[in-house]
Design a protein around this motif. Sequence first.
Motif, PDB file in Angstrom:
ATOM      1  N   ALA A   1       0.882  -1.164   0.156  1.00 39.92           N
ATOM      2  CA  ALA A   1       0.019  -0.138   0.351  1.00 39.92           C
ATOM      3  C   ALA A   1       0.870   1.181  -0.203  1.00 39.92           C
ATOM      4  O   ALA A   1       0.558   2.367  -0.771  1.00 39.92           O
ATOM      5  CB  ALA A   1      -1.014   0.109   1.401  1.00 39.92           C
ATOM      6  N   VAL A   2       1.811   1.225   0.752  1.00 37.99           N
ATOM      7  CA  VAL A   2       2.911   2.369   0.784  1.00 37.99           C
ATOM      8  C   VAL A   2       3.437   2.695  -0.590  1.00 37.99           C
ATOM      9  O   VAL A   2       3.542   3.796  -1.144  1.00 37.99           O
ATOM     10  CB  VAL A   2       4.020   2.217   2.171  1.00 37.99           C
ATOM     11  N   LEU A   3       3.961   1.508  -1.133  1.00 36.56           N
ATOM     12  CA  LEU A   3       4.756   1.727  -2.425  1.00 36.56           C
ATOM     13  C   LEU A   3       3.790   2.025  -3.548  1.00 36.56           C
ATOM     14  O   LEU A   3       4.327   2.721  -4.602  1.00 36.56           O
ATOM     15  CB  LEU A   3       5.395   0.445  -2.936  1.00 36.56           C
ATOM     16  N   GLN A   4       2.549   1.833  -3.246  1.00 36.49           N
ATOM     17  CA  GLN A   4       1.354   2.356  -4.400  1.00 36.49           C
ATOM     18  C   GLN A   4       1.098   3.646  -4.272  1.00 36.49           C
ATOM     19  O   GLN A   4       0.283   4.166  -4.959  1.00 36.49           O
ATOM     20  CB  GLN A   4       0.297   1.276  -4.457  1.00 36.49           C
ATOM     21  N   HIS A   5       1.158   4.149  -3.189  1.00 35.56           N
ATOM     22  CA  HIS A   5       0.478   5.697  -2.550  1.00 35.56           C
ATOM     23  C   HIS A   5       1.119   6.555  -3.511  1.00 35.56           C
ATOM     24  O   HIS A   5       2.432   6.522  -3.590  1.00 35.56           O
ATOM     25  CB  HIS A   5       0.844   5.690  -1.092  1.00 35.56           C
TER      26      HIS A   5
ATOM     27  N   ILE B   1       8.585  19.366   4.975  1.00 36.69           N
ATOM     28  CA  ILE B   1       8.044  19.070   3.822  1.00 36.69           C
ATOM     29  C   ILE B   1       8.079  17.530   3.710  1.00 36.69           C
ATOM     30  O   ILE B   1       6.832  16.927   3.679  1.00 36.69           O
ATOM     31  CB  ILE B   1       8.822  19.375   2.466  1.00 36.69           C
ATOM     32  N   PHE B   2       9.071  16.808   4.316  1.00 33.33           N
ATOM     33  CA  PHE B   2       9.261  15.330   4.191  1.00 33.33           C
ATOM     34  C   PHE B   2       8.323  14.839   5.094  1.00 33.33           C
ATOM     35  O   PHE B   2       7.659  13.753   5.166  1.00 33.33           O
ATOM     36  CB  PHE B   2      10.603  14.784   4.069  1.00 33.33           C
ATOM     37  N   ASP B   3       8.458  15.165   6.363  1.00 32.72           N
ATOM     38  CA  ASP B   3       7.673  14.585   7.656  1.00 32.72           C
ATOM     39  C   ASP B   3       6.230  14.650   7.405  1.00 32.72           C
ATOM     40  O   ASP B   3       5.754  13.658   7.544  1.00 32.72           O
ATOM     41  CB  ASP B   3       8.258  15.199   8.892  1.00 32.72           C
ATOM     42  N   PRO B   4       5.652  15.790   6.930  1.00 30.81           N
ATOM     43  CA  PRO B   4       4.272  15.908   6.840  1.00 30.81           C
ATOM     44  C   PRO B   4       3.854  14.961   5.786  1.00 30.81           C
ATOM     45  O   PRO B   4       2.798  14.218   5.800  1.00 30.81           O
ATOM     46  CB  PRO B   4       3.916  17.455   6.570  1.00 30.81           C
ATOM     47  N   LEU B   5       4.293  14.850   4.793  1.00 33.96           N
ATOM     48  CA  LEU B   5       4.202  13.707   3.617  1.00 33.96           C
ATOM     49  C   LEU B   5       3.898  12.561   4.016  1.00 33.96           C
ATOM     50  O   LEU B   5       3.324  11.703   3.789  1.00 33.96           O
ATOM     51  CB  LEU B   5       5.245  14.053   2.473  1.00 33.96           C
ATOM     52  N   LEU B   6       5.416  12.083   4.982  1.00 31.49           N
ATOM     53  CA  LEU B   6       5.365  10.631   5.405  1.00 31.49           C
ATOM     54  C   LEU B   6       4.248  10.631   6.378  1.00 31.49           C
ATOM     55  O   LEU B   6       3.590   9.434   6.329  1.00 31.49           O
ATOM     56  CB  LEU B   6       6.501  10.689   6.155  1.00 31.49           C
ATOM     57  N   ALA B   7       3.687  11.467   7.034  1.00 28.75           N
ATOM     58  CA  ALA B   7       2.558  11.382   8.192  1.00 28.75           C
ATOM     59  C   ALA B   7       1.306  11.151   7.107  1.00 28.75           C
ATOM     60  O   ALA B   7       0.451  10.291   7.745  1.00 28.75           O
ATOM     61  CB  ALA B   7       2.598  12.508   8.976  1.00 28.75           C
ATOM     62  N   LYS B   8       1.396  11.663   6.219  1.00 24.49           N
ATOM     63  CA  LYS B   8       0.036  11.466   5.317  1.00 24.49           C
ATOM     64  C   LYS B   8       0.116  10.281   5.103  1.00 24.49           C
ATOM     65  O   LYS B   8      -1.040   9.467   4.897  1.00 24.49           O
ATOM     66  CB  LYS B   8      -0.086  12.774   4.238  1.00 24.49           C
TER      67      LYS B   8
ATOM     68  N   VAL C   1       1.351   7.654   6.111  1.00 23.49           N
ATOM     69  CA  VAL C   1       0.922   6.607   7.336  1.00 23.49           C
ATOM     70  C   VAL C   1      -0.284   6.720   7.649  1.00 23.49           C
ATOM     71  O   VAL C   1      -0.968   5.506   8.062  1.00 23.49           O
ATOM     72  CB  VAL C   1       2.140   6.886   8.598  1.00 23.49           C
ATOM     73  N   ARG C   2      -1.149   7.901   7.762  1.00 22.54           N
ATOM     74  CA  ARG C   2      -2.465   8.112   7.980  1.00 22.54           C
ATOM     75  C   ARG C   2      -3.204   7.072   6.957  1.00 22.54           C
ATOM     76  O   ARG C   2      -4.364   6.479   7.309  1.00 22.54           O
ATOM     77  CB  ARG C   2      -2.734   9.484   8.109  1.00 22.54           C
ATOM     78  N   ASP C   3      -2.762   7.451   5.420  1.00 21.08           N
ATOM     79  CA  ASP C   3      -3.834   6.898   4.577  1.00 21.08           C
ATOM     80  C   ASP C   3      -3.778   5.226   4.637  1.00 21.08           C
ATOM     81  O   ASP C   3      -4.712   4.506   4.311  1.00 21.08           O
ATOM     82  CB  ASP C   3      -3.406   7.404   3.203  1.00 21.08           C
ATOM     83  N   VAL C   4      -2.481   5.052   4.811  1.00 20.37           N
ATOM     84  CA  VAL C   4      -2.045   3.413   4.760  1.00 20.37           C
ATOM     85  C   VAL C   4      -2.573   2.652   5.907  1.00 20.37           C
ATOM     86  O   VAL C   4      -3.147   1.600   5.967  1.00 20.37           O
ATOM     87  CB  VAL C   4      -0.544   3.234   4.719  1.00 20.37           C
TER      88      VAL C   4
END
Length: 103
Positions: free
Chosen positions: A10-14, A90-97, A99-102
């Motif tokens: 799921a992460v790889l496809q996000h 930039i990167f940490d909020p993107l990563l948090a998004k 994680v929330r989605d997955v």
Amino acid sequence: MASPNDVVSAVLQHPAYKELLQRRTRLSFIFFFITLVIYAGFILTLAFDPTLFGSPVGSLTISIGIMTAIFVAISAVVLIAIYVYISNKIFDPLLAKIVRDVT
């Protein structure tokens, strides 16, 4: 609960993960080339014109080599600080998004 393989897939496809990889890779290359120019310039100058580094800076008793070495060290600290700032903003909020989605 999802299996670890499902989460990884799921992460790889996000789409945000792909964006994160692109932005982080681009920034890493930029920082790599800046660092390469600074360090290679320092080493090549030292190799091909060592007397330049022994010359004093104006009327000061400090040499150009010492000043250049200080610049190289400070530039490393500044580049690290800039990268950490960009990573946090930039990167940490993107990563948090992601994680929330997955999860």
